[in-house]
Design an enzyme around this catalytic site. Structure first.
Site, PDB file in Angstrom:
ATOM      1  N   HIS A   1       6.686 -14.901  27.932  1.00 50.70           N
ATOM      2  CA  HIS A   1       6.688 -13.619  27.228  1.00 50.70           C
ATOM      3  C   HIS A   1       8.119 -13.208  26.905  1.00 50.70           C
ATOM      4  CE1 HIS A   1       7.309 -12.217  31.399  1.00 50.70           C
ATOM      5  NE2 HIS A   1       7.897 -11.156  30.853  1.00 50.70           N
TER       6      HIS A   1
ATOM      7  N   HIS B   1      18.922 -13.861  18.220  1.00 50.65           N
ATOM      8  CA  HIS B   1      17.851 -13.148  17.533  1.00 50.65           C
ATOM      9  C   HIS B   1      16.506 -13.771  17.902  1.00 50.65           C
ATOM     10  CE1 HIS B   1      18.597 -16.497  14.754  1.00 50.65           C
ATOM     11  NE2 HIS B   1      17.373 -16.309  14.277  1.00 50.65           N
TER      12      HIS B   1
ATOM     13  N   GLU C   1      13.845 -12.024  12.905  1.00 53.36           N
ATOM     14  CA  GLU C   1      13.730 -12.848  11.699  1.00 53.36           C
ATOM     15  C   GLU C   1      12.261 -13.182  11.498  1.00 53.36           C
ATOM     16  OE1 GLU C   1      14.904 -17.415  10.261  1.00 53.36           O
ATOM     17  OE2 GLU C   1      15.525 -16.693  12.229  1.00 53.36           O
TER      18      GLU C   1
END
Length: 138
Positions: free
Chosen positions: A7, A65, A111
Site C-alpha cells: 500500500h 513521484h 503522474e
C-alpha cells in the site's frame, strides 16, 4: 521474498479535500473513512490517506513521484478533467508514452502514464539513457 507493493500512505493536511481529490477527481474507490484517515483503492493499489497536521502543501524539489496507469483512450479525458479543476502540473513529459505530471492538494507529485515497464524498456533499447545497462531479455 517480496511479492508486490502492499500500500501507499500519503500524509494530508485536509482529509476531506484529499478524499474528494482522489475519490471524485481521480476516481479511486473510497473503501473506508475515519476521523484521521481514509482507504481508497484501484485494482492492485491500496491508498491510505492519513491526516497529519504537520503536512505542508509544498512539493519536494526532487523527482520522487507516484505514477498511476491509464488506458490511452481515457488519458485525454482525465487530463481535461484535471486541467478544468485547475490542478497544477509540475513537469512536461519527456519519455515514451503519454504522461501528465500533476500535484495533489498536499503537493505530492503524481503522474498518469500510458504504458508499462515493458514499453519503457522497449523504448530504452531503441534510445538508451546515458550509461544504461539491461539485465533482462532483449
Amino acid at each position: 521474498m517480496l511479492s508486490g507493493l502492499n500500500h501507499l500512505t500519503l500524509a494530508v493536511a485536509d482529509l476531506d479535500r484529499s478524499v474528494v481529490f482522489y475519490g471524485e477527481l481521480l476516481q479511486l474507490r473510497l473503501e473506508a473513512k475515519w476521523n484521521n484517515g481514509a482507504y481508497l483503492s484501484l485494482p492492485g493499489l491500496w491508498l491510505c490517506l492519513s491526516y497529519d497536521p504537520l503536512r505542508r502543501p509544498e512539493p519536494a524539489a526532487d523527482y520522487t513521484h507516484y505514477a498511476f496507469s491509464i488506458n490511452a483512450e481515457h488519458f485525454p479525458v482525465l487530463v481535461t478533467r484535471l486541467n478544468a479543476a485547475q490542478v497544477s502540473s509540475w513537469r512536461d513529459n519527456r519519455s515514451e508514452g503519454d504522461s501528465f505530471y500533476f500535484l495533489d492538494p498536499d503537493g505530492h507529485k503524481l503522474e498518469v502514464h500510458v504504458g508499462d515497464l515493458a514499453s519503457r524498456l522497449q523504448a530504452c533499447r531503441q534510445a538508451p539513457y546515458a550509461g544504461m545497462v539491461f539485465f533482462t531479455g532483449s
